[in-house]
Design an enzyme around this catalytic site. Sequence first.
Site, PDB file in Angstrom:
ATOM      1  N   ARG A  26      14.363  -2.872 -11.393  1.00 17.84           N
ATOM      2  CA  ARG A  26      14.165  -2.844 -12.847  1.00 17.84           C
ATOM      3  C   ARG A  26      15.469  -3.049 -13.608  1.00 17.84           C
ATOM      4  O   ARG A  26      15.459  -3.626 -14.701  1.00 17.84           O
ATOM      5  CB  ARG A  26      13.506  -1.531 -13.263  1.00 17.84           C
ATOM      6  CG  ARG A  26      12.035  -1.555 -12.902  1.00 17.84           C
ATOM      7  CD  ARG A  26      11.331  -0.324 -13.387  1.00 17.84           C
ATOM      8  NE  ARG A  26       9.889  -0.518 -13.295  1.00 17.84           N
ATOM      9  CZ  ARG A  26       9.015   0.458 -13.108  1.00 17.84           C
ATOM     10  NH1 ARG A  26       9.430   1.703 -12.990  1.00 17.84           N
ATOM     11  NH2 ARG A  26       7.732   0.202 -13.048  1.00 17.84           N
ATOM     12  N   LYS A  42      -8.982   3.880  -5.646  1.00 17.43           N
ATOM     13  CA  LYS A  42     -10.072   4.419  -6.448  1.00 17.43           C
ATOM     14  C   LYS A  42     -10.852   3.356  -7.211  1.00 17.43           C
ATOM     15  O   LYS A  42     -10.272   2.571  -7.942  1.00 17.43           O
ATOM     16  CB  LYS A  42      -9.481   5.392  -7.463  1.00 17.43           C
ATOM     17  CG  LYS A  42      -9.002   6.690  -6.887  1.00 17.43           C
ATOM     18  CD  LYS A  42      -8.798   7.589  -8.052  1.00 17.43           C
ATOM     19  CE  LYS A  42      -8.220   8.928  -7.753  1.00 17.43           C
ATOM     20  NZ  LYS A  42      -7.707   9.499  -9.009  1.00 17.43           N
ATOM     21  N   GLY A  85       1.230  -1.492  -9.107  1.00 20.43           N
ATOM     22  CA  GLY A  85       2.490  -0.992  -8.572  1.00 20.43           C
ATOM     23  C   GLY A  85       2.549  -1.027  -7.049  1.00 20.43           C
ATOM     24  O   GLY A  85       3.519  -1.501  -6.456  1.00 20.43           O
ATOM     25  N   GLY A 137       0.584   0.149 -14.818  1.00 16.45           N
ATOM     26  CA  GLY A 137      -0.410   0.505 -15.837  1.00 16.45           C
ATOM     27  C   GLY A 137      -0.539  -0.551 -16.920  1.00 16.45           C
ATOM     28  O   GLY A 137      -1.649  -0.863 -17.369  1.00 16.45           O
TER      29      GLY A 137
HETATM   30  P1  ADP Z   1      -2.122  -0.658  -7.063  1.00 14.50           P
HETATM   31  O1  ADP Z   1      -1.003   0.313  -7.381  1.00 14.50           O
HETATM   32  O2  ADP Z   1      -1.625  -1.961  -6.551  1.00 14.50           O
HETATM   33  O3  ADP Z   1      -3.087  -0.790  -8.224  1.00 14.50           O
HETATM   34  P2  ADP Z   1      -3.697   1.407  -5.803  1.00 14.50           P
HETATM   35  O4  ADP Z   1      -2.836   2.437  -6.433  1.00 14.50           O
HETATM   36  O5  ADP Z   1      -5.088   1.283  -6.307  1.00 14.50           O
HETATM   37  O6  ADP Z   1      -2.982  -0.032  -5.847  1.00 14.50           O
HETATM   38  O7  ADP Z   1      -3.829   1.697  -4.232  1.00 14.50           O
HETATM   39  C1  ADP Z   1      -2.775   1.627  -3.333  1.00 14.50           C
HETATM   40  C2  ADP Z   1      -2.955   2.581  -2.189  1.00 14.50           C
HETATM   41  O8  ADP Z   1      -4.220   2.423  -1.576  1.00 14.50           O
HETATM   42  C3  ADP Z   1      -1.928   2.376  -1.110  1.00 14.50           C
HETATM   43  O9  ADP Z   1      -1.051   3.476  -1.103  1.00 14.50           O
HETATM   44  C4  ADP Z   1      -2.747   2.283   0.189  1.00 14.50           C
HETATM   45  O10 ADP Z   1      -2.208   3.046   1.242  1.00 14.50           O
HETATM   46  C5  ADP Z   1      -4.070   2.842  -0.247  1.00 14.50           C
HETATM   47  N1  ADP Z   1      -5.161   2.348   0.602  1.00 14.50           N
HETATM   48  C6  ADP Z   1      -5.557   1.094   0.824  1.00 14.50           C
HETATM   49  N2  ADP Z   1      -6.551   1.044   1.721  1.00 14.50           N
HETATM   50  C7  ADP Z   1      -6.806   2.319   2.100  1.00 14.50           C
HETATM   51  C8  ADP Z   1      -7.722   2.943   3.013  1.00 14.50           C
HETATM   52  N3  ADP Z   1      -8.584   2.223   3.716  1.00 14.50           N
HETATM   53  N4  ADP Z   1      -7.672   4.289   3.122  1.00 14.50           N
HETATM   54  C9  ADP Z   1      -6.794   5.016   2.413  1.00 14.50           C
HETATM   55  N5  ADP Z   1      -5.915   4.489   1.545  1.00 14.50           N
HETATM   56  C10 ADP Z   1      -5.919   3.157   1.389  1.00 14.50           C
HETATM   57 MG    MG Z   2      -0.999   2.476  -7.480  1.00 14.38          MG
END
Ligand code: ADP
Ligand code: MG
Length: 394
Positions: free
Chosen positions: A35, A201, A350, A373
């Site tokens: 950053r 989620k 992120g 976000g």
């Molecule tokens: P982003 O920040 O890119 O929006 P998220 O915060 O929604 O992504 O999710 C990222 C997390 O999801 C990672 O830390 C990863 O380990 C977790 N993840 C992905 N697949 C699985 C799974 N099958 N079981 C548990 N955690 C998972």
């Molecule tokens: Mg995330």
Amino acid sequence: MKKTIKDYDLSSKKVIIRCDLNVPMQDGKITDETRIKASLKTINYALDHKAKVIILSHLGKIKTEEDKENNSLYPVSVRLSELLGQEVIFSKETHGPELETKVANLKDGDVLLVENTRFEDLDNKKESSCDPELSKYWANLGDIFINDAYGTCHRAHASNVGVAKLLPNGIGFLVEEEINKLDEIINEDTHPYIVVMGGKKVSDKIKLIENIIPKCDKLIIGGAMAYTFLKALGNNIGGSIYEEDSLSYCKNLVAKYPNKIILPVDTKVSSSLDSPTYIVKEVGTFTDSDIGFDIGTKTIKKFQDCLEGAKRVIINGPMGVFESPLYQEGTKAIYSYLTTHNIKTLIGGGDSAASVKQLGFDGKFYHISTGGGATLEYLEGKDLPGISVINNEE
Ligand code: ADP
Ligand code: MG
């Protein structure tokens, strides 16, 4: 089009630049300086044009007096000075005589970094609630305001929105690049347009799904998110992560878009994340102790086939627990397919951005968005207050 830093004569002007210097720190040491580096272009531009630069930024969250110790921007001022190749004056105060004297003594081409704007949150959340008095105080320090803190554009705080309202304003290069790239990929009328979602989620991403699903041609779902969908369709998902509250949402969505939503057909399962091995199981054959951590071989093929010929792709969320070497393959295979086929891909989120770096795909995609976000809200179709507040070009 929004006004930008290039629309102003900066010479001898006090230019307040809101940067995102919210870097991860451990024991007072910066662990990732991405950053800081991303902020240099706008700062250097202002310095080259003989501005007196005043930088505002937050770092972490400040809820108690103790939080101040671990969230000082002082170490950032030291690193910023090295990267700029010149002194960075640091004000320990976010308001008061020290800050005012340092601002008054600025010469053309000087840089002043003000301590973490969120230190003001200890006083009735003044920064985060966009307190009018604080906004006025900071605005009075400068002549022009430039917002280059993309990561906080989805927040209306005093240091971005409050100050912007009171001064001639514009966006910096980082914000400009982010919104141009996002707008281009969202609005360009080329197809197939495919969105790949993963991560944890469903509930965090419902608004994004709602906004994007009518526009895209396919929505590929991997990661832990997929298990809520698979369970909603009646599959035993063993001990995999899912969200009870989103089950009926997922069921209805698949009913509404049966041909658009693409789900895994097999996954890597194990009894726990700490176990040294896994097996690949087809969806529908899980036992109660199976936990899914990555997409399986057939799914990789299925997703890659679906991406064939894509003109634009948005990735939001990894396909598996990429942090573990055992469960990187799915995410890696998707990135590898997209980059070797030169498919125009935007990475948002992120953890997704972190996975790109960790898996060695940095610099290989069309764009990796730096705001978690902020990007999510932009993709949801929301106005970002930090950008809306900036005046349009006449
Ligand atoms: P982003 O920040 O890119 O929006 P998220 O915060 O929604 O992504 O999710 C990222 C997390 O999801 C990672 O830390 C990863 O380990 C977790 N993840 C992905 N697949 C699985 C799974 N099958 N079981 C548990 N955690 C998972
Ligand atoms: Mg995330």
